[in-house]
Scaffold this active site. Structure first.
Site, short mmCIF file in Angstrom:
data_model
loop_
_atom_site.label_atom_id
_atom_site.label_comp_id
_atom_site.label_asym_id
_atom_site.label_seq_id
_atom_site.Cartn_x
_atom_site.Cartn_y
_atom_site.Cartn_z
N LEU A 16 -95.49 -48.97 -26.25
CA LEU A 16 -95.43 -48.91 -24.79
C LEU A 16 -94.94 -47.57 -24.27
CD1 LEU A 16 -93.89 -52.43 -23.97
CD2 LEU A 16 -96.30 -51.73 -23.83
N GLY A 19 -89.30 -41.71 -26.11
CA GLY A 19 -88.92 -40.31 -26.02
C GLY A 19 -87.85 -40.02 -27.04
N GLY A 20 -86.97 -39.08 -26.68
CA GLY A 20 -85.93 -38.67 -27.60
C GLY A 20 -84.93 -39.75 -27.93
N GLY A 22 -85.65 -43.03 -28.31
CA GLY A 22 -86.21 -44.11 -29.10
C GLY A 22 -87.58 -44.50 -28.60
N THR A 24 -90.41 -47.82 -27.55
CA THR A 24 -90.49 -49.18 -27.00
C THR A 24 -91.84 -49.77 -27.36
OG1 THR A 24 -89.08 -48.54 -25.15
CG2 THR A 24 -90.33 -50.57 -24.92
N ASP A 139 -79.51 -44.36 -15.20
CA ASP A 139 -80.89 -43.87 -15.08
C ASP A 139 -81.71 -44.71 -14.11
OD1 ASP A 139 -82.88 -42.03 -15.60
OD2 ASP A 139 -83.52 -42.95 -17.48
#
Length: 486
Positions: A16, A19-20, A22, A24, A139
């Protein structure tokens, strides 16, 4: 990873994103009925030496416990499982069938104030719950706000706290340095960028998200003044009251912002209360009407004039009292809400509207009958029960409420204020006027506090009819009972 099975049960269907911090994946749980679909998040620590892994395991345990508690909220994905496999950490969460708000509200598109306020209400209500559990999201942005297809509810996803697991660097003393700046540029305030986020950092992110939707401009593209404050007001059509709230949410220095989501929610609730009705219909000019009058109209006017001479006597006839909603002052029904711990009496010919709004905290409204087909505004009494924060005293709540009335409505003018009683407890009473166009409205707020809750009664009327309905309202106010709730 696609096609593999984790923990002997989670079949990875597709990637899905990531990034840095992890990756998904969409997965199926082979041990659940119907192969329940879920989201699997893979978290990879930057270092795999024994000391770093030991710290990562401790953090993973702590953060998953936090996510499990947060997942009990109906608008936060439930944490279904967590595990470690091959020195990597995995979270399994509820799949939200919907799309994130960055796809629903594209850059350049502007939303109306009412649309933005409704969305922010929903987000802030979730954030109140998050902060009650001592968690900072870190975030909040449109891509981390999902609208579920089935009921259009907004979900807050992708809590940044667990990202600490993948970014810890152990120094020579074995201690963990301050948190690095986890977040997204434009939505992330200065203190968070420097590795010191607090509750107001999430409030900043929500405020910037709202400003983005009002202006159609991405946060990092908005200019700043010499003090670092965001310049946006001239790029949006928004009321002073709502703009003032947003400005306080996104102040450069965190000490100048709201310090908790509960404070933001209270400000939005107060804005809802002081905002005058928007359904007022302007009246035609009397001379224009008279130019079209017939002989029958003129005779009717004479009749009205004669009636005015005897108005005092006529006003108290049963027929007139019933038409004006005053007869109900002698025929009171009882409203009992055991969940909120309140009882109140109201005229039996007034309309009762029970509220179930976690944002405004309104419990019930009682609305007067229409006097005629041309009745532009029906007088009403609103009962609100809202939790208070930081063990506020009556004086503190009163000071804040009076400030909000004046700050959020530039047309508000306090006519009278005094100490009062409500439900047998010490309280406070404020009467103020406000305007919507050329129409003037008058409002009465009476409040008290008990068991860390504020109990508020609001009476709203056209200024010219305020005194007319006040006797009925005073009976209603006097009848309020507040009981202990579990």
């Amino acid at each position: 990873m696609q096609g593999s099975i984790l923990a002997g049960r989670y079949h990875i269907i597709k990637h899905l994103g990531g990034g840095g911090f992890g990756q998904t994946y969409l997965a199926e749980d082979k041990r659940r009925s119907g192969n329940l679909r879920c989201v699997v998040k893979q978290l990879k620590p930057q270092f795999t030496d024994p000391q770093t892994l030991s710290i990562a395991r401790r953090l993973f345990k702590t953060e998953t416990e936090s996510l499990h508690q947060l997942g009990t909220h109906s608008q936060i994905p439930e944490l279904l499982d967590h595990f470690e496999e091959n020195q990597e950490f995995y979270l399994v969460q509820e799949l939200i069938d919907g799309r994130d708000l960055s796809k629903e509200i594209i850059p350049g598109q502007r939303l109306s104030e009412s649309e933005v306020m409704a969305i922010l209400h929903e987000i802030i209500e979730i954030l109140v719950f998050v902060q009650q559990h001592k968690v900072i999201h870190r975030d909040i942005k449109p891509t981390n706000l999902m609208r579920r297809n089935s009921d259009r509810k907004i979900f807050l996803i992708d809590f940044g706290a667990v990202k600490q697991i993948t970014t810890q660097i152990v120094n020579t003393t074995g201690q963990i340095p301050p948190t690095i700046g986890i977040g997204t540029g434009g939505y992330m305030p200065a203190e968070q960028n420097n590795g010191h986020p607090n509750f107001s950092s999430d409030i900043y992110a929500v405020g910037m998200t709202g400003i983005e939707w009002l202006t159609g401009i991405l946060p990092h593209e908005l200019p700043k003044d010499a003090n670092g404050e965001i310049v946006w007001r001239d790029r949006a059509r928004v009321s002073d009251g709502f703009a003032n709230i947003l400005n306080k949410m996104v102040r450069y220095h965190f000490r100048d912002r709201y310090q908790s989501a509960a404070e933001v929610l209270q400000a939005l609730n107060n804005l809802r209360r002081v905002r005058p009705p928007t359904t007022v219909i302007s009246s035609p000019n009397l001379l224009t009407l008279m130019s079209n009058w017939t002989r029958e109209h003129i005779i009717g006017l004479l009749g009205v004039s004669l009636a005015a001479i005897f108005g005092v006597a006529a006003f108290f006839t049963p027929e007139i009292r019933k038409m004006l909603g005053l007869e109900g002052a002698d025929n009171l029904a009882s409203y009992d809400n055991t969940a909120k711990g309140i009882k109140i009496k109201y005229p039996d010919n007034w309309t009762k509207q029970e509220e179930s709004n976690a944002i405004t905290q309104e419990v019930v409204q009682f609305i007067s009958p229409k006097e005629s087909e041309g009745d532009k505004f029906q007088e009403r009494l609103i009962v609100t029960v809202e939790p208070t924060t930081n063990n506020k005293t009556l004086d503190e709540y009163t000071k804040l409420s009076k400030q909000e009335i004046l700050n959020l409505d530039k047309n508000a003018k306090i006519d009278k204020e005094e100490e009062s009683t409500l439900a047998g407890k010490n309280g406070y009473r404020v009467v103020y006027t406000t305007k919507e166009g050329n129409e003037e409205f008058k409002k009465l707020n009476v409040w008290t506090m008990k068991n860390d809750k504020a109990y508020l009664i609001t009476y709203e009327a056209e200024a010219g009819k305020y005194e007319q309905f006040l006797p009925v309202v005073e009976k209603m106010i006097k009848s309020l009972e507040v009981q202990d709730t579990k």
